[in-house]
Design an enzyme around this catalytic site. Sequence first.
Site, PDB file in Angstrom:
ATOM      1  N   TRP A 153       3.295  84.833 -50.767  1.00 54.75           N
ATOM      2  CA  TRP A 153       4.269  85.904 -50.550  1.00 54.75           C
ATOM      3  C   TRP A 153       3.539  87.213 -50.275  1.00 54.75           C
ATOM      4  O   TRP A 153       2.597  87.586 -50.980  1.00 54.75           O
ATOM      5  CB  TRP A 153       5.135  86.046 -51.801  1.00 54.75           C
TER       6      TRP A 153
ATOM      7  N   ASP B 142      -2.951  81.907 -64.693  1.00 52.94           N
ATOM      8  CA  ASP B 142      -2.110  82.409 -63.606  1.00 52.94           C
ATOM      9  C   ASP B 142      -0.957  83.219 -64.198  1.00 52.94           C
ATOM     10  O   ASP B 142      -0.140  82.688 -64.944  1.00 52.94           O
ATOM     11  CB  ASP B 142      -1.577  81.226 -62.794  1.00 52.94           C
TER      12      ASP B 142
ATOM     13  N   HIS C 248      -4.014  83.797 -60.214  1.00 48.87           N
ATOM     14  CA  HIS C 248      -3.219  83.379 -59.058  1.00 48.87           C
ATOM     15  C   HIS C 248      -3.992  83.525 -57.751  1.00 48.87           C
ATOM     16  O   HIS C 248      -3.841  82.715 -56.841  1.00 48.87           O
ATOM     17  CB  HIS C 248      -1.942  84.233 -58.996  1.00 48.87           C
TER      18      HIS C 248
ATOM     19  N   SER D 191       1.010  79.618 -53.284  1.00 50.78           N
ATOM     20  CA  SER D 191       2.119  80.366 -53.856  1.00 50.78           C
ATOM     21  C   SER D 191       3.402  80.072 -53.094  1.00 50.78           C
ATOM     22  O   SER D 191       3.852  78.921 -53.047  1.00 50.78           O
ATOM     23  CB  SER D 191       1.763  81.856 -53.865  1.00 50.78           C
ATOM     24  N   MET D 192       4.006  81.054 -52.446  1.00 48.49           N
ATOM     25  CA  MET D 192       5.219  80.820 -51.673  1.00 48.49           C
ATOM     26  C   MET D 192       5.019  79.769 -50.590  1.00 48.49           C
ATOM     27  O   MET D 192       5.936  79.011 -50.253  1.00 48.49           O
ATOM     28  CB  MET D 192       5.687  82.125 -51.031  1.00 48.49           C
TER      29      MET D 192
END
Length: 286
Positions: free
Chosen positions: A29, A224, A253, A95-96
Amino acid sequence: MPYIETRDGTALFYRDWGTGRPVLFCSAWGMDSVEARGVMADLVGHGMRAISFDRRGHGRSDDPGRGYDYDTLSDDLADVIEHLDLHELILVGHSMGGGEVVRYLTRNGDDRVDGIVLLAATLPFMLATPDNPDGLPGEVVAELRSSWRHHMDDWLIENADAYVGAGLPGCSVSLLARDAVLNSILGTSRLAAMECNRAVVETDFRAELPAITVPALLIHGDSDASISVELGGRKQADLLPDSKLLVYENAPHGLYLTHPERLTLDLLAFAAETRQPHQNAAATMP
């Protein structure tokens, strides 16, 4: 410059390096095709082809003000794959980007894909509901999104150290590299950032993950702060039929920044393990 036009007329910028077996990266993201560039360069050095692209509303791609749901974003991914005519593909979603990878497979099948890597992926479901009590409270996330309209910079500064694991053993990230991440997110279309966050938090992938049968490598840091390994990697491993979970100790992350060499080695090993049987059989025929 290399652009493709999606089915709804959105122009997407992409990077395409090398000539070997393809690995396509879907970014986190707020991030763009620059995110994985170090690992991409490593893979090219090992004879592979590394590809990444800017999600709509991110980087150099068009900002159409719409299409930030996972169906549209996965269709964009499908258009990139088809435009470049990719086969024997490894899809990597950070992630996203993990949601785009999963939704691509459930909408398009896996004929072109040998395996997937979910890297600190925000899956399977981020929102707190009666049957997902460990998720994020909807009203809290909605308030945060609203604050981004005018105070995204403050939020980024407050959360930057957690993203790069400041103070964790082995997580030495320069201020220049950290600030590049902040500037990338700050430069993303504000509407795209808000609506993509809505998709990340509110999209439930729990019914889709069991339908994926290609091999899946799951990589998650045990520190994370964006999505814990318990909410992310371990739940993904429970739902994916053919998966392997690697937990990086003392890892945050932002794994491309903190653990690039290890990521490269794990991606190379996974790629070597995931050639389709018909390809191996063809290689041994007289």
